[in-house]
Design an enzyme around this catalytic site. Sequence first.
Site, short mmCIF file in Angstrom:
data_model
loop_
_atom_site.label_atom_id
_atom_site.label_comp_id
_atom_site.label_asym_id
_atom_site.label_seq_id
_atom_site.Cartn_x
_atom_site.Cartn_y
_atom_site.Cartn_z
N PHE A 126 -8.94 3.16 -36.60
CA PHE A 126 -7.84 3.44 -37.53
C PHE A 126 -8.43 4.02 -38.80
O PHE A 126 -9.63 3.93 -39.06
CB PHE A 126 -7.03 2.16 -37.80
CG PHE A 126 -5.64 2.19 -37.22
CD1 PHE A 126 -5.43 2.40 -35.88
CD2 PHE A 126 -4.52 2.01 -38.04
CE1 PHE A 126 -4.14 2.44 -35.34
CE2 PHE A 126 -3.24 2.04 -37.52
CZ PHE A 126 -3.04 2.25 -36.17
N GLN B 79 3.25 3.98 -50.25
CA GLN B 79 2.45 4.72 -49.27
C GLN B 79 3.27 5.78 -48.57
O GLN B 79 4.33 5.48 -47.99
CB GLN B 79 1.90 3.75 -48.22
CG GLN B 79 1.08 4.45 -47.15
CD GLN B 79 0.17 3.49 -46.41
OE1 GLN B 79 0.61 2.82 -45.49
NE2 GLN B 79 -1.07 3.42 -46.84
N HIS C 104 2.98 7.96 -45.38
CA HIS C 104 2.20 8.02 -44.14
C HIS C 104 2.00 9.48 -43.75
O HIS C 104 2.95 10.27 -43.85
CB HIS C 104 2.95 7.26 -43.04
CG HIS C 104 2.14 7.01 -41.81
ND1 HIS C 104 1.75 8.01 -40.96
CD2 HIS C 104 1.63 5.85 -41.29
CE1 HIS C 104 1.04 7.48 -39.97
NE2 HIS C 104 0.95 6.17 -40.15
N LEU D 157 8.22 7.66 -37.51
CA LEU D 157 6.75 7.58 -37.54
C LEU D 157 6.12 8.01 -36.22
O LEU D 157 6.56 7.60 -35.14
CB LEU D 157 6.33 6.13 -37.82
CG LEU D 157 4.81 5.96 -37.96
CD1 LEU D 157 4.34 6.38 -39.33
CD2 LEU D 157 4.40 4.52 -37.68
N GLU E 143 -0.44 6.13 -36.44
CA GLU E 143 -1.84 6.50 -36.73
C GLU E 143 -2.72 6.31 -35.49
O GLU E 143 -3.80 6.89 -35.38
CB GLU E 143 -2.34 5.63 -37.89
CG GLU E 143 -3.71 5.96 -38.39
CD GLU E 143 -3.99 5.31 -39.75
OE1 GLU E 143 -3.15 5.44 -40.65
OE2 GLU E 143 -5.03 4.66 -39.88
N ARG F 82 -5.03 6.83 -45.70
CA ARG F 82 -3.73 7.51 -45.61
C ARG F 82 -3.40 8.33 -46.85
O ARG F 82 -2.85 9.44 -46.74
CB ARG F 82 -2.62 6.48 -45.38
CG ARG F 82 -2.66 5.91 -43.99
CD ARG F 82 -1.62 4.87 -43.78
NE ARG F 82 -1.66 4.47 -42.37
CZ ARG F 82 -0.94 3.48 -41.87
NH1 ARG F 82 -0.13 2.79 -42.65
NH2 ARG F 82 -1.03 3.19 -40.59
N HIS G 103 6.57 5.24 -46.31
CA HIS G 103 6.28 4.32 -45.21
C HIS G 103 6.17 2.86 -45.62
O HIS G 103 6.59 1.96 -44.89
CB HIS G 103 4.96 4.75 -44.57
CG HIS G 103 4.53 3.93 -43.39
ND1 HIS G 103 5.28 3.81 -42.25
CD2 HIS G 103 3.40 3.20 -43.18
CE1 HIS G 103 4.64 3.05 -41.38
NE2 HIS G 103 3.51 2.65 -41.92
N ARG H 175 -2.81 1.01 -48.70
CA ARG H 175 -3.05 0.08 -47.59
C ARG H 175 -3.73 0.79 -46.44
O ARG H 175 -3.34 1.90 -46.06
CB ARG H 175 -1.71 -0.49 -47.10
CG ARG H 175 -1.80 -1.24 -45.79
CD ARG H 175 -0.52 -1.91 -45.43
NE ARG H 175 0.50 -1.05 -44.87
CZ ARG H 175 0.57 -0.65 -43.61
NH1 ARG H 175 -0.38 -1.00 -42.74
NH2 ARG H 175 1.57 0.10 -43.19
#
Length: 563
Positions: free
Chosen positions: A113, A229, A231, A241, A244, A275, A340, A375
């Site tokens: 990730f 955030q 994304h 979404l 990721e 991100r 996000h 995050r």
Amino acid sequence: MPAHDVLIIGAGLAGQRAALAAAREGATVAIMSKVHPVRSHSNAAAGGINAALNPDDSWESHAFDTVKGSDYLGDQDAIEIMCREAPNEVLWLEHSGVTFHRSESGHLGTRAFGGASAARTYYVADITGQALLHVLYEQLMKHHEQIDRYEEWFVTGLAQDDAGECIGAIARNIRDGAMETFAAKAVIQASGGAGQCFKPTTNALICTGDGIAQSYRIGAPLMDMEMIQYHPTTLAGNGILITEGARGEGAHLYNAEGERFMEKYAPNKMELASRDVVSRSEQTEINEGRGFPDGTVALDITKVPRKRTLEALREIVNIGRDFAGVDITREPIHIRPGCHYIMGGVKTDTWGATDIPGLYAAGEVACVSVHGGNRLGANSLLDTLIFGRRSGEHAARRALGMGMPSIPHSVLAGQQQMIDAIVSRADTGGRRVSEIKDELGTMMNEKCAVFRDEAGLTEAHATIRRLKEEASVAAVDDRGTVFNQDVLGAIELGYMLDVAECIVIGALERKESRGAQFRLDFPERNDDEWLKHINLSVNGGDVPEISYSPVTMTQWEPQERTY
Ligand SMILES: Cc1cc2nc3c(=O)[nH]c(=O)nc-3n(C[C@H](O)[C@H](O)[C@H](O)COP(=O)(O)OP(=O)(O)OC[C@H]3O[C@@H](n4cnc5c(N)ncnc54)[C@H](O)[C@@H]3O)c2cc1C
């Protein structure tokens, strides 16, 4: 009047984990949710949950990645706790029945990730949240003697005693409109995020910041609210979404000129930079004219072997087909940065306690702060579980040492009056709740997104003040009591406006660029002046009052952040 040792508002992963922990400590528990618990937004979590479980990984490496990902705004004591406790939490989930993906050798399998220096994300295809939530819900049912479930109940406000302690909440039974007082020795807000303040967003319609606003309204400070955030991979238009996990499995990003542009911005990590970095890179490509005409860049998942995509990313295969008309196993899909997640929220200590005695917060509603300015993907599920459990334990221990408070009838009467006033608003042809909400979301997405500046944020604040006026008289069409979403929508709009105002005030205040906050007028990170949290409190006024708190450092000094 129902009375429980611990009342938990929210039955997503944070709330359910808190309930199980509190019950285990011997407390009687009520868990309440405005939707059926397994429809909580945690259900949408796709890519996985982080833990340094492999022998060649370490919690210190996970913690450093998280600190760096947070752009050094995360509190390192909380990050250490989260990363240290992560392996046991994932094993607990596995032993409770979560069917995590396994490798050919039969070991728990991981995927990479963003922003992580090791592949430490554990997953169930791309439905990890759903898998976790269903297993926890089974456990809740198993503990039914200690845990009362109030499903489809909407909390309208928190109750405080004369000393300011939180002693319960008032809720409306959505099925028939009945109002009820719930007394509790400790209340845990686990009511999720506030993505609906933006449009589009990856967040479900229920993510309206209720718990953030309810806690703020009774005086709990909010922290890091400016950190929203975006994304990197959401569908244009509807904001859905694309996990990721796609980039974790090997998908690439291209601009309209066919350039794999992350080479310019993050040559070491490429698509798997943090991100905030990837979203800014995409937005720069789009703003400088190298995107597609629909304001997007391309995510090429055909780089991942088709068999693997069909096995490990099957939900986004469906999303691509149903919502974009694209077979992601055969052609690139157009994506762009989209709202996000809220890194900020109700300020807590590492046990979930807020500044209001008796009130705890855990999960996306809270700010511990483990995410700081940004995050890392797959750290949120972990945050919900670790700090959900810790707040459940602490709240139960507090409750077991005290008597049951009683809530005067006037508190219920006040909430009933608030609802009656909404229902009886005259229809004078003013704007509807949905129109106001639409304007709020669209405006936030223009003025308070990946790039921000003083002029845009000031305009945003003025718009929010106007929308607050309009919202206070917006008439509803449904005046009934059965599943009256119209009335609940009007209440939620009030929450969203409070939350949006705090986001904008925080963004205006932070005169630097850090993590998700990029100020075009202050493009550098400025540790000398801004390595601190911004806290916002209501303090009797109607515009949030600003104060600061230090960032807790344990072992990692701020460094230049490159990927
Ligand atoms: C599409 C998507 C994919 C994601 N994927 C990942 C991932 O792979 N890994 C990861 O780590 N994170 C992921 N995240 C983030 C993560 O899913 C969330 O941050 C997390 O699940 C939030 O959990 P929660 O328990 O705090 O809140 P939620 O799951 O949102 O639960 C909130 C609860 O509060 C209740 N509630 C709210 N208001 C009220 C009220 N007024 N009265 C009564 N009840 C109320 C709701 O009914 C619900 O039960 C993803 C997020 C999205 C949007």
